[in-house]
Design a protein around this motif. Structure first.
Motif, PDB file in Angstrom:
ATOM      1  N   GLN A  62       0.849  -1.183   0.000  1.00 50.49           N
ATOM      2  CA  GLN A  62       0.000   0.000   0.000  1.00 50.49           C
ATOM      3  C   GLN A  62       0.886   1.234   0.000  1.00 50.49           C
ATOM      4  O   GLN A  62       1.544   1.529   0.997  1.00 50.49           O
ATOM      5  CB  GLN A  62      -0.897   0.001   1.235  1.00 50.49           C
ATOM      6  CG  GLN A  62      -1.825   1.200   1.344  1.00 50.49           C
ATOM      7  CD  GLN A  62      -3.010   1.108   0.408  1.00 50.49           C
ATOM      8  OE1 GLN A  62      -3.520   0.030   0.134  1.00 50.49           O
ATOM      9  NE2 GLN A  62      -3.424   2.244  -0.108  1.00 50.49           N
ATOM     10  N   TYR A 118       4.983   3.819  -7.981  1.00 50.65           N
ATOM     11  CA  TYR A 118       4.567   2.490  -7.557  1.00 50.65           C
ATOM     12  C   TYR A 118       5.667   1.855  -6.715  1.00 50.65           C
ATOM     13  O   TYR A 118       6.844   1.993  -7.026  1.00 50.65           O
ATOM     14  CB  TYR A 118       4.326   1.581  -8.762  1.00 50.65           C
ATOM     15  CG  TYR A 118       3.243   2.040  -9.695  1.00 50.65           C
ATOM     16  CD1 TYR A 118       3.519   2.906 -10.747  1.00 50.65           C
ATOM     17  CD2 TYR A 118       1.926   1.587  -9.537  1.00 50.65           C
ATOM     18  CE1 TYR A 118       2.520   3.324 -11.619  1.00 50.65           C
ATOM     19  CE2 TYR A 118       0.927   1.996 -10.398  1.00 50.65           C
ATOM     20  CZ  TYR A 118       1.235   2.864 -11.434  1.00 50.65           C
ATOM     21  OH  TYR A 118       0.242   3.271 -12.294  1.00 50.65           O
ATOM     22  N   LEU A 139       7.322   9.396   0.272  1.00 45.49           N
ATOM     23  CA  LEU A 139       6.363   8.339  -0.023  1.00 45.49           C
ATOM     24  C   LEU A 139       6.607   7.171   0.927  1.00 45.49           C
ATOM     25  O   LEU A 139       7.746   6.909   1.316  1.00 45.49           O
ATOM     26  CB  LEU A 139       6.500   7.863  -1.462  1.00 45.49           C
ATOM     27  CG  LEU A 139       6.380   8.926  -2.556  1.00 45.49           C
ATOM     28  CD1 LEU A 139       6.438   8.257  -3.929  1.00 45.49           C
ATOM     29  CD2 LEU A 139       5.139   9.750  -2.402  1.00 45.49           C
ATOM     30  N   THR A 182       0.705   6.050  -6.386  1.00 44.24           N
ATOM     31  CA  THR A 182       0.390   7.300  -5.708  1.00 44.24           C
ATOM     32  C   THR A 182       0.919   8.429  -6.575  1.00 44.24           C
ATOM     33  O   THR A 182       2.048   8.394  -7.049  1.00 44.24           O
ATOM     34  CB  THR A 182       0.972   7.330  -4.283  1.00 44.24           C
ATOM     35  OG1 THR A 182       0.526   8.520  -3.618  1.00 44.24           O
ATOM     36  CG2 THR A 182       2.487   7.270  -4.264  1.00 44.24           C
ATOM     37  N   GLN A 183       0.067   9.425  -6.795  1.00 46.89           N
ATOM     38  CA  GLN A 183       0.399  10.499  -7.734  1.00 46.89           C
ATOM     39  C   GLN A 183       1.301  11.533  -7.086  1.00 46.89           C
ATOM     40  O   GLN A 183       1.012  12.023  -5.987  1.00 46.89           O
ATOM     41  CB  GLN A 183      -0.890  11.174  -8.230  1.00 46.89           C
ATOM     42  CG  GLN A 183      -0.661  12.364  -9.137  1.00 46.89           C
ATOM     43  CD  GLN A 183      -0.149  11.971 -10.505  1.00 46.89           C
ATOM     44  OE1 GLN A 183      -0.681  11.063 -11.146  1.00 46.89           O
ATOM     45  NE2 GLN A 183       0.881  12.672 -10.980  1.00 46.89           N
ATOM     46  N   SER A 215       1.544   5.352  -0.274  1.00 47.56           N
ATOM     47  CA  SER A 215       0.879   6.591   0.124  1.00 47.56           C
ATOM     48  C   SER A 215       1.898   7.715   0.167  1.00 47.56           C
ATOM     49  O   SER A 215       3.105   7.487   0.071  1.00 47.56           O
ATOM     50  CB  SER A 215       0.222   6.417   1.491  1.00 47.56           C
ATOM     51  OG  SER A 215       1.197   6.133   2.484  1.00 47.56           O
ATOM     52  N   GLY A 247       1.787  10.656  -1.775  1.00 46.02           N
ATOM     53  CA  GLY A 247       1.868  11.512  -2.935  1.00 46.02           C
ATOM     54  C   GLY A 247       1.132  12.819  -2.727  1.00 46.02           C
ATOM     55  O   GLY A 247       0.398  12.997  -1.754  1.00 46.02           O
ATOM     56  N   CYS A 264       5.475   2.969   1.665  1.00 43.46           N
ATOM     57  CA  CYS A 264       4.888   1.745   1.122  1.00 43.46           C
ATOM     58  C   CYS A 264       4.826   0.738   2.267  1.00 43.46           C
ATOM     59  O   CYS A 264       5.870   0.275   2.746  1.00 43.46           O
ATOM     60  CB  CYS A 264       5.721   1.199  -0.024  1.00 43.46           C
ATOM     61  SG  CYS A 264       5.088  -0.346  -0.719  1.00 43.46           S
ATOM     62  N   VAL A 276       3.047   8.877 -11.586  1.00 45.10           N
ATOM     63  CA  VAL A 276       2.476   7.970 -10.600  1.00 45.10           C
ATOM     64  C   VAL A 276       3.607   7.066 -10.124  1.00 45.10           C
ATOM     65  O   VAL A 276       4.303   6.462 -10.942  1.00 45.10           O
ATOM     66  CB  VAL A 276       1.332   7.138 -11.200  1.00 45.10           C
ATOM     67  CG1 VAL A 276       0.793   6.151 -10.162  1.00 45.10           C
ATOM     68  CG2 VAL A 276       0.207   8.049 -11.697  1.00 45.10           C
TER      69      VAL A 276
END
Length: 121
Positions: free
Chosen positions: A4, A93, A19, A115-116, A6, A8, A21, A91
């Motif tokens: 998961q 990843y 970021l 996440t952008q 997050s 961004g 993960c 984006v």
């Protein structure tokens, strides 16, 4: 393993973002974790990775600006992005594979949602 990503958001050029993960599973410490990114109209590209033994590798485009760290107690890997540029917009990843890191996308077995990250000039 479920991942998961997050953290961004929108940031001005020269700014920073971190970021995260988060991974499920009890063997997180055995996994290499990587970050890839995909800009509009472009192929997904390698950004950086950290192996199970904490060695890191970065694409030339981000070397010296981005760092990767991991907290095995929290099953989380972080991508610290500094001195962001508009060309970092993409984006992002996270991905996982056992043990050693690779730059090749197909080497990774598990992927998080993206996440952008948007960097304004």
């Amino acid at each position: 393993v479920q991942l998961q990503a997050s953290g961004g958001g929108l940031v001005q050029a020269g700014g920073s973002l971190r970021l995260s993960c988060a991974a499920s599973g009890r063997t997180f410490s055995s996994y290499a974790m990587a970050w890839f990114r995909q800009a509009p109209g472009k192929e997904r590209e390698f950004v950086g990775a950290i192996s199970w033994s904490d060695s890191t590798d970065f694409a030339d485009s981000v070397k010296g600006r981005f760092t990767i760290s991991r907290d095995d107690a929290k099953n989380t890997v972080y991508l610290q992005m500094n001195s962001l540029k508009p060309e970092d917009t993409a984006v992002y990843y996270c991905a996982a594979r056992l043990f050693g890191s690779r730059r090749l996308e197909s080497s990774y077995d598990y992927w998080g949602q993206g996440t952008q990250v948007t960097v304004s000039s």
